[in-house]
Structures are given as C-alpha cells and as structure tokens.
Design a protein around this motif. Structure first.
Motif, mmCIF file in Angstrom:
data_model
loop_
_atom_site.group_PDB
_atom_site.id
_atom_site.type_symbol
_atom_site.label_atom_id
_atom_site.label_comp_id
_atom_site.label_asym_id
_atom_site.label_seq_id
_atom_site.Cartn_x
_atom_site.Cartn_y
_atom_site.Cartn_z
ATOM 1 N N THR A 63 -8.228 28.408 -67.800
ATOM 2 C CA THR A 63 -8.510 28.088 -69.205
ATOM 3 C C THR A 63 -9.972 28.278 -69.593
ATOM 4 O OG1 THR A 63 -9.030 25.750 -68.826
ATOM 5 C CG2 THR A 63 -6.695 26.319 -69.187
ATOM 6 N N GLY A 64 -10.869 28.241 -68.619
ATOM 7 C CA GLY A 64 -12.300 28.276 -68.904
ATOM 8 C C GLY A 64 -12.896 26.886 -69.051
ATOM 9 N N ILE A 65 -12.081 25.838 -68.964
ATOM 10 C CA ILE A 65 -12.568 24.463 -69.088
ATOM 11 C C ILE A 65 -13.094 23.984 -67.736
ATOM 12 C CG2 ILE A 65 -11.910 22.060 -69.530
ATOM 13 C CD1 ILE A 65 -9.798 23.131 -71.469
ATOM 14 N N ALA A 66 -14.337 23.524 -67.742
ATOM 15 C CA ALA A 66 -14.948 23.009 -66.520
ATOM 16 C C ALA A 66 -15.010 21.489 -66.583
ATOM 17 C CB ALA A 66 -16.347 23.583 -66.343
ATOM 18 N N VAL A 67 -14.418 20.840 -65.592
ATOM 19 C CA VAL A 67 -14.514 19.390 -65.447
ATOM 20 C C VAL A 67 -15.018 19.101 -64.047
ATOM 21 C CG1 VAL A 67 -12.656 18.901 -67.096
ATOM 22 C CG2 VAL A 67 -12.119 19.093 -64.668
ATOM 23 N N THR A 68 -15.656 17.942 -63.891
ATOM 24 C CA THR A 68 -16.128 17.568 -62.560
ATOM 25 C C THR A 68 -15.219 16.545 -61.899
ATOM 26 O OG1 THR A 68 -17.574 15.888 -63.517
ATOM 27 C CG2 THR A 68 -18.539 18.070 -63.079
ATOM 28 N N ASP A 69 -14.424 15.840 -62.713
ATOM 29 C CA ASP A 69 -13.542 14.816 -62.148
ATOM 30 C C ASP A 69 -12.278 14.691 -62.991
ATOM 31 O OD1 ASP A 69 -12.345 12.700 -60.888
ATOM 32 O OD2 ASP A 69 -13.887 11.242 -61.412
ATOM 33 N N PRO A 70 -11.148 15.152 -62.472
ATOM 34 C CA PRO A 70 -9.894 15.024 -63.216
ATOM 35 C C PRO A 70 -9.235 13.658 -63.037
ATOM 36 C CG PRO A 70 -9.483 16.179 -61.178
ATOM 37 C CD PRO A 70 -10.977 15.897 -61.232
ATOM 38 N N GLY A 71 -9.915 12.746 -62.366
ATOM 39 C CA GLY A 71 -9.325 11.437 -62.108
ATOM 40 C C GLY A 71 -8.328 11.495 -60.967
ATOM 41 N N GLU A 72 -7.513 10.473 -60.896
ATOM 42 C CA GLU A 72 -6.490 10.401 -59.854
ATOM 43 C C GLU A 72 -5.215 11.087 -60.340
ATOM 44 O OE1 GLU A 72 -6.839 9.103 -56.739
ATOM 45 O OE2 GLU A 72 -8.956 8.958 -57.310
ATOM 46 N N PRO A 73 -4.393 11.577 -59.421
ATOM 47 C CA PRO A 73 -3.110 12.152 -59.830
ATOM 48 C C PRO A 73 -2.273 11.095 -60.564
ATOM 49 C CG PRO A 73 -3.506 12.537 -57.486
ATOM 50 C CD PRO A 73 -4.570 11.613 -57.969
ATOM 51 N N VAL A 74 -1.549 11.537 -61.590
ATOM 52 C CA VAL A 74 -0.708 10.614 -62.357
ATOM 53 C C VAL A 74 0.771 10.749 -62.005
ATOM 54 C CG1 VAL A 74 -2.328 10.507 -64.281
ATOM 55 C CG2 VAL A 74 -0.501 12.232 -64.312
ATOM 56 N N TRP A 75 1.110 11.796 -61.283
ATOM 57 C CA TRP A 75 2.512 12.027 -60.925
ATOM 58 C C TRP A 75 2.566 13.093 -59.853
ATOM 59 C CZ3 TRP A 75 6.396 15.962 -62.229
ATOM 60 C CH2 TRP A 75 7.719 15.521 -62.075
ATOM 61 N N SER A 76 3.546 13.007 -58.981
ATOM 62 C CA SER A 76 3.763 14.074 -58.001
ATOM 63 C C SER A 76 5.225 14.501 -58.059
ATOM 64 C CB SER A 76 3.375 13.628 -56.596
ATOM 65 O OG SER A 76 4.188 12.560 -56.171
ATOM 66 N N TRP A 77 5.452 15.731 -57.658
ATOM 67 C CA TRP A 77 6.769 16.343 -57.784
ATOM 68 C C TRP A 77 7.047 17.171 -56.537
ATOM 69 C CZ3 TRP A 77 7.589 21.435 -60.809
ATOM 70 C CH2 TRP A 77 8.959 21.703 -60.997
ATOM 71 N N ASP A 78 8.122 16.835 -55.842
ATOM 72 C CA ASP A 78 8.600 17.625 -54.711
ATOM 73 C C ASP A 78 9.861 18.349 -55.171
ATOM 74 O OD1 ASP A 78 6.772 16.896 -52.501
ATOM 75 O OD2 ASP A 78 7.499 14.881 -52.979
ATOM 76 N N PHE A 79 9.918 19.633 -54.920
ATOM 77 C CA PHE A 79 11.008 20.428 -55.474
ATOM 78 C C PHE A 79 11.383 21.581 -54.556
ATOM 79 C CE2 PHE A 79 6.924 21.769 -57.041
ATOM 80 C CZ PHE A 79 6.928 23.150 -56.953
ATOM 81 N N ALA A 80 12.629 22.023 -54.715
ATOM 82 C CA ALA A 80 13.107 23.217 -54.023
ATOM 83 C C ALA A 80 12.798 24.417 -54.900
ATOM 84 C CB ALA A 80 14.607 23.120 -53.777
#
Length: 150
Positions: free
Chosen positions: A63-80
């Motif tokens: 995207t061109g957006i630079a961040v230094t800290d995205p925080g903690e993950p809010v969700w995880s997904w395990d998938f086939a």
C-alpha cells in the motif's frame, strides 16, 4: 497440479478508515480456473521473520503505508488451501488492525507477481461484504470489520 503439503504463515492487515470501511485488494487465486477474491493487504512471513514484522513489511510493500507498530494480532485463522496451483496445502494467518485517515495507494513496492495478481482495490463496509456476490477471504471478514471499526 495439486498443492504441495506444507504450511504457509501469513500476516494480514485490517486497514480501516474513519468510516469503518476496510481496504481490500482483488487478487488472482493460485487456481487454474481463474478464480479471484478480495483480501486484506498482507502476505507471507519470510524465514526468520515474525508475524509482526511481516505485517509491517507487507503493508508498506502493498500500500505504501509505513507503520512502526501494528499492535498485537486481533485474530488468527488456520485454514486448508484448496487452490490447485498453490505451493502449500495449509495456511495460518495472523490479523492486525491499522487505522488510516485515507491514503494514496502506491504500487512502488509491488513484486512482479503482485503486478499481475492484484486486479483492483477498494474500500468496503461490512454491510457491502455481506451483500456482495463477490468472493472474499476469510468468510469472517464482515464480523472482523464490525468488531474493530470503532
């Protein structure tokens, strides 16, 4: 061709604007049938890289957006993975939330594959996702947007 046994780790970003919309990219799937779907910015975690660092890198590249800290993950997904041209058969994604007042999309960091695979981009509301006939991933995306838009 069928997917090779293996796990691909990815980091994905719920990029939200002040109106609570999520930014998605329409991308080609690794499928011989030409399938495509709307997904959040993000991608593979490189060897030795953390999910957090991959989220930062992928957001900047796509995207061109630079961040230094995205925080903690809010969700995880395990998938086939069922795509017939994928190089893996399982995936694990960690999702992060990044808020932006809006931005000018930059493709300067796109790889050659991204220049071919990214077909379009746009902002979506959760209600628009619920109402569309277009494919998007994950299926839980409208609920994730609603949960994190405020």
């Amino acid at each position: 061709m069928t997917a090779t046994p293996g796990l691909r780790r990815t980091s994905r970003i719920l990029l939200l604007d002040p109106a609570g919309r999520v930014f998605l990219m329409d991308t080609k799937a690794p499928s011989s049938d030409g399938a495509h779907r709307w997904i959040t910015p993000g991608g593979g975690v490189d060897p030795g890289e953390s999910h957090r660092d991959a989220a930062i890198r992928e957001l900047r590249e796509e995207t061109g957006i630079a961040v230094t800290d995205p925080g903690e993950p809010v969700w995880s997904w395990d998938f086939a993975v069922g795509w017939d041209q994928a190089d893996h058969d399982r995936g694990h994604a960690e999702f992060y939330v990044v808020r932006t007042p809006g931005f000018e999309l930059s493709d300067a960091g796109w790889t050659d594959d991204e220049r071919v695979d990214i077909l379009a981009s746009r902002w979506w509301t959760a209600d628009e996702l619920d109402a569309t006939n277009e494919s998007y991933e994950p299926a839980e995306l409208p609920d994730l947007v609603r949960r994190h838009r405020d």
